[in-house]
Enzyme design. Structure first.
Site, mmCIF file in Angstrom:
data_model
loop_
_atom_site.group_PDB
_atom_site.id
_atom_site.type_symbol
_atom_site.label_atom_id
_atom_site.label_comp_id
_atom_site.label_asym_id
_atom_site.label_seq_id
_atom_site.Cartn_x
_atom_site.Cartn_y
_atom_site.Cartn_z
ATOM 1 C CG HIS A 1 50.183 45.338 19.426
ATOM 2 N ND1 HIS A 1 49.049 45.554 20.176
ATOM 3 C CD2 HIS A 1 49.786 45.385 18.136
ATOM 4 C CE1 HIS A 1 48.023 45.737 19.361
ATOM 5 N NE2 HIS A 1 48.446 45.635 18.126
ATOM 6 C CG LEU B 1 36.065 47.014 -3.366
ATOM 7 C CD1 LEU B 1 34.652 47.284 -3.870
ATOM 8 C CD2 LEU B 1 36.188 45.565 -2.899
ATOM 9 C CE LYS B 2 43.281 52.204 0.092
ATOM 10 N NZ LYS B 2 43.137 51.643 1.444
ATOM 11 C CB CYS C 1 45.474 48.108 16.552
ATOM 12 S SG CYS C 1 46.633 47.434 15.354
ATOM 13 C CB SER D 1 51.269 53.829 13.456
ATOM 14 O OG SER D 1 50.067 53.159 13.694
ATOM 15 C CG HIS E 1 40.159 47.597 13.514
ATOM 16 N ND1 HIS E 1 40.413 46.967 14.711
ATOM 17 C CD2 HIS E 1 41.222 47.355 12.729
ATOM 18 C CE1 HIS E 1 41.585 46.358 14.627
ATOM 19 N NE2 HIS E 1 42.098 46.581 13.444
ATOM 20 C CB CYS F 1 46.887 42.425 16.171
ATOM 21 S SG CYS F 1 46.331 43.912 15.479
HETATM 22 N N1 GLN Z 1 53.168 49.271 15.885
HETATM 23 C C1 GLN Z 1 52.205 49.029 14.863
HETATM 24 C C2 GLN Z 1 51.344 50.266 14.660
HETATM 25 O O1 GLN Z 1 51.028 50.911 15.605
HETATM 26 C C3 GLN Z 1 51.325 47.850 15.217
HETATM 27 C C4 GLN Z 1 50.261 47.613 14.194
HETATM 28 C C5 GLN Z 1 49.565 46.271 14.276
HETATM 29 O O2 GLN Z 1 49.495 45.642 15.273
HETATM 30 N N2 GLN Z 1 49.008 45.807 13.212
HETATM 31 O O3 GLN Z 1 50.961 50.588 13.577
HETATM 32 ZN ZN ZN Z 2 47.482 45.626 16.339
#
Ligand code: GLN
Ligand code: ZN
Length: 780
Positions: A662, A29-30, A747, A454, A715, A664
């Site tokens: 962090h 699917l992906k 994120c 990241s 996202h 999310c």
């Molecule tokens: N440090 C992670 C990144 O930047 C945090 C990712 C997350 O919160 N899902 O990928």
């Molecule tokens: Zn995040």
């Protein structure tokens, strides 16, 4: 609804899972969707591939023994089951009116527009599905949303299953859960609640059910997991709403039989109301909920009970003798309550969408561990064995999963260390003092800019990691490739003018798996993918034993990055709760004990980073909210152990070392207290997709610490303008103390491309500079 003394041919078969993975064993699917979105294949080819996937899935389920009509769930979804239900009833917000054609229908491109956003419109908000790591799209409904049947997908899938000779059981999120998960669309009058539209929504479901009946579906499954969680209305009100939704659907003359499921927990006192709705079958999660008493089952005559005895969200093999004993107990109580014990069905607690397809393809797991595991297909086999009555009956209170006793499960030194922990190990000095020491050490400007960790994982990085894993790239070559990437990312951040830099995490395939691979106590699968959202999948590790850190993990990468720049580079770790939440975790000890072990292992890593000269360490806890129990009564105990594990990881540092975390997700009112309790110096939170709503929950006095509400929704491929970001910052500055405000994306950028990343970060830095200049901000 007549009472049947033996299961009639129209009854549900004796074993059924309430859902099945839909991504395909090879993530078909992906691959198909991403090829379509990238323009590499057209709609016809996308349709052909998803059609083939559904055909293969139906064949597989039949091979496993789910051959009776309605035994196999029709779990396919192009993106998300909540979005499917929203589209089915035309719950399309005004801002997406363009996706509807002249007949009020929406097609797959419209579906993708709501899911992923367009150049003009941000997508629907995304949030976690109950306490899982699956994300659904939050429907937006207004007082005048034209609720109507906008797609016939559910009916088409059933018809297609008949063509395949299968005759599946259509599955749809039920009306009550759909509206409880929905939010009021922008501009809806104060006080409007999507639940106000329940009658209109139910009317569309009535039409849908009659179409399904016309297509020949004997059963339909309506998922009502909202019943298993605390809601904004109380249980008494929910009972009334149940009658107004499921009760009305059951009263419709022209419909398939109704199976109402209640996964993710017990439904407490709502069971009698649910049994009274007229639905022919009711599913209960009996792994989290108790086996109901005969008194609670008073209304069971004529209702088939679907007993969720096999844990659908863990990877552990069911201890079948215990499950058989519990099934027997339930049957006895059903009989006592005047129901038909033979009609009780063996089922899973939740949809199997949360576990990988099959264990069959895992060649490299240790044999002793593998012998205690069951993925989706193996769990279906368990159900069939359980229903077939060929299982020895054990003790009702026996272990729920097959006991694990092999090497690595217990590590005495880890247990001794955990037992010796004192309260003092989990406290730092006063925040105000720390803030001063940190500002003196770091000298950051007001509204400091940073990212979450990241950077885009470009093809070469992934290729180098894969080649290294396959043994084609030696350690030195791999090290060189990663260092090159780190140097590139540092140079880019300096050029963009970011204040606090990151090394970019190129060496991590996944933020949890990376640590799982470097800590003792975990095993990794080869093909164990599960869907996270849309086309996104993760491969959770299996935490089966006592956890410890044999050697430093991130220190080399972090210090290399720091050696390239005078600006501070954040050390980047994944927190204990998130490591637990995104792994399959042992169920043979309390989660809190496991979390403390992980916290102590990370504490060693934090200490080594600090000693190596890293002045800021971020410990991500994006899953803190996700594991929050669904019932308020259970929150305190959870927050206790989860917060403690984070503090065990982070409290060993000096005052001037700045700890970031962090988070999310966007509705965090419930855990604002916990964020405070984490005692991190700076918290970055997702908020762009909910357009800053999150800040409304923040009381600047109750939350004196640094906070970075995300100003770019990563996202979606959309690039926000500098003006748009500046606007969010101005709003944020009105709510949180200006000197505590950080500027960052929602994120990590791992899944983004470089083009949109560079453009967005440029806008982010420009916005921060603009807002800084507008009003001199006094720094602390
Ligand atoms: N440090 C992670 C990144 O930047 C945090 C990712 C997350 O919160 N899902 O990928
Ligand atoms: Zn995040």
């Amino acid at each position: 609804m007549s009472h049947q003394s033996t299961p009639s041919p129209a009854a549900l078969p004796s074993a059924l899972p309430i859902g099945y993975p839909r991504i395909g064993p090879d993530r078909e699917l992906k691959k198909a969707e991403e090829a379509y979105w990238a323009g590499r294949i057209d709609r016809a080819e996308l349709d052909r591939r998803t059609r083939a996937l559904r055909g293969a899935t139906r064949r597989r389920l039949a091979d496993l023994g789910l051959t009776a009509p309605a035994a196999a769930p029709e779990s396919f979804s192009l993106y998300d089951q909540v979005l499917d239900a929203a589209l089915a009833i035309g719950a399309i917000p005004d801002r997406f009116a363009a996706v509807l054609d002249a007949d009020g229908r929406v097609d797959d491109d419209g579906l993708f527009a709501l899911a992923r956003g367009t150049a003009e419109q941000p997508p629907l908000e995304m949030t976690k599905w109950f306490d899982t790591n699956y994300h659904y799209l939050v429907p937006e409904i207004g007082p005048y949303t034209d609720l109507h049947l906008a797609t016939s997908r559910v009916i088409d899938l059933f018809t297609e299953s008949l063509e395949d000779g299968a005759g599946t059981r259509p599955v749809l999120v039920g009306p009550l859960t759909l509206l409880l998960l929905a939010k009021a669309q922008d501009g809806a009058p104060e006080g409007f609640d999507p639940l106000d539209r329940l009658d209109d929504a139910v009317a569309v479901y009535v039409e849908l059910l009659s179409r399904l009946a016309a297509a020949g579906a004997p059963w339909v499954q309506l998922d009502e997991p909202a019943l298993a969680a605390d809601q904004r209305v109380d249980a008494a009100a929910l009972a009334v709403l149940l009658e107004r939704s499921i009760g009305r659907l059951a009263a419709a003359s022209d419909r398939p039989r109704l199976l109402v499921t209640t996964p993710y927990g017990g439904i407490g006192d709502l069971l009698p109301s649910l049994l009274a709705t007229g639905a022919e079958a009711v599913h209960l999660d009996l792994t989290r909920g108790e086996i109901p008493t005969a008194a609670q089952l008073a209304g069971v005559a004529g209702v088939q009970l679907v007993a969720g005895l096999v844990e659908g969200r863990s990877v552990w093999r069911t201890e079948l003798p215990t499950a058989a004993a519990r099934l027997e107990l339930l049957r006895a109580r059903v009989a006592e309550a005047g129901g038909d014990p033979a009609a009780v069905v063996a089922s899973t607690s939740v949809s199997l969408q949360h576990v990988p397809h099959t264990l069959e393809r895992e060649g490299s797991l240790p044999a002793e561990l593998a012998a205690t595991l069951a993925f989706a297909d193996e769990k279906i086999t368990e159900l069939i064995a359980l229903a077939g009555g060929e299982v020895r009956t054990g003790d009702v209170d026996g272990p729920r999963s097959v006991p694990r006793t092999f090497a690595g499960v217990r590590h005495e030194a880890v247990r001794e260390r955990a037992a010796a922990v004192t309260a003092a190990d989990a406290v730092r000095t006063d925040y105000a003092r720390r803030a001063e020491a940190q500002q003196a050490a770091l000298g950051l400007p007001a509204l400091p800019t940073t990212t979450i960790g990241s950077f885009p994982q470009v093809g070469e990085v992934r290729a180098a990691r894969a080649a290294h894993r396959r043994g084609e790239l030696d350690a030195a070559g791999y090290e060189r490739a990663m260092r090159e990437e780190i140097a590139r990312v540092i140079a880019l951040q300096e050029e963009l003018g970011l204040d606090v830099l990151v090394h970019g995490e190129p060496e991590r395939n996944d933020m949890v798996q990376y640590f799982a691979e470097n800590l003792a106590g975990f095993a990794t699968t080869e093909h164990g993918w599960v869907q996270s959202y849309g086309s996104r999948c993760t491969r959770p590790s299996i935490l089966f034993g006592d956890v410890h850190r044999p050697a430093p993990i991130t220190v080399g990468w972090a210090t290399y990055a720091q050696s390239l720049t005078p600006r501070p580079v954040k050390g980047m770790l994944t927190g204990p709760v998130t490591i637990l939440a995104w792994s399959f975790v042992r169920d043979d000890q309390p989660l809190g004990e496991t979390a403390a072990q992980v916290g102590l292992a990370l504490r060693d890593e934090v200490a080594d980073l600090e000693a190596a000269g890293i002045g800021i360490v971020q410990v991500d806890e994006p899953a803190l909210r996700e594991l929050l129990p669904l019932r308020a009564a259970d929150h305190e105990a959870y927050l206790d152990w989860s917060v403690r594990s984070f503090r065990l990881a982070t409290s060993g540092v000096r005052e001037e070392t700045q700890i970031h975390t962090h988070l999310c997700y966007s509705e965090f009112n419930v855990v604002v207290g916990a964020i405070d309790a984490l005692d991190a110096d700076v918290t970055s939170i997702e908020s762009a997709r909910s357009r800053g709503e999150i800040l409304e929950a923040v009381d600047p006095d109750a939350f004196p610490r640094g906070i970075g509400p995300g100003v770019w929704d990563i996202h979606s491929p959309r690039v926000p303008s500098a003006e748009e970001i500046a606007e969010q910052l101005r709003r944020a500055r009105g709510v949180v103390r200006a000197e505590r405000l950080w500027v960052n994306p929602d994120c990590g950028l791992k899944t983004r491309g470089y083009a949109e990343t560079e453009a967005s970060l440029r806008h982010l830095v420009a916005a921060a500079h603009a807002v800084r200049a507008e009003e001199p901000v006094v720094s602390a």
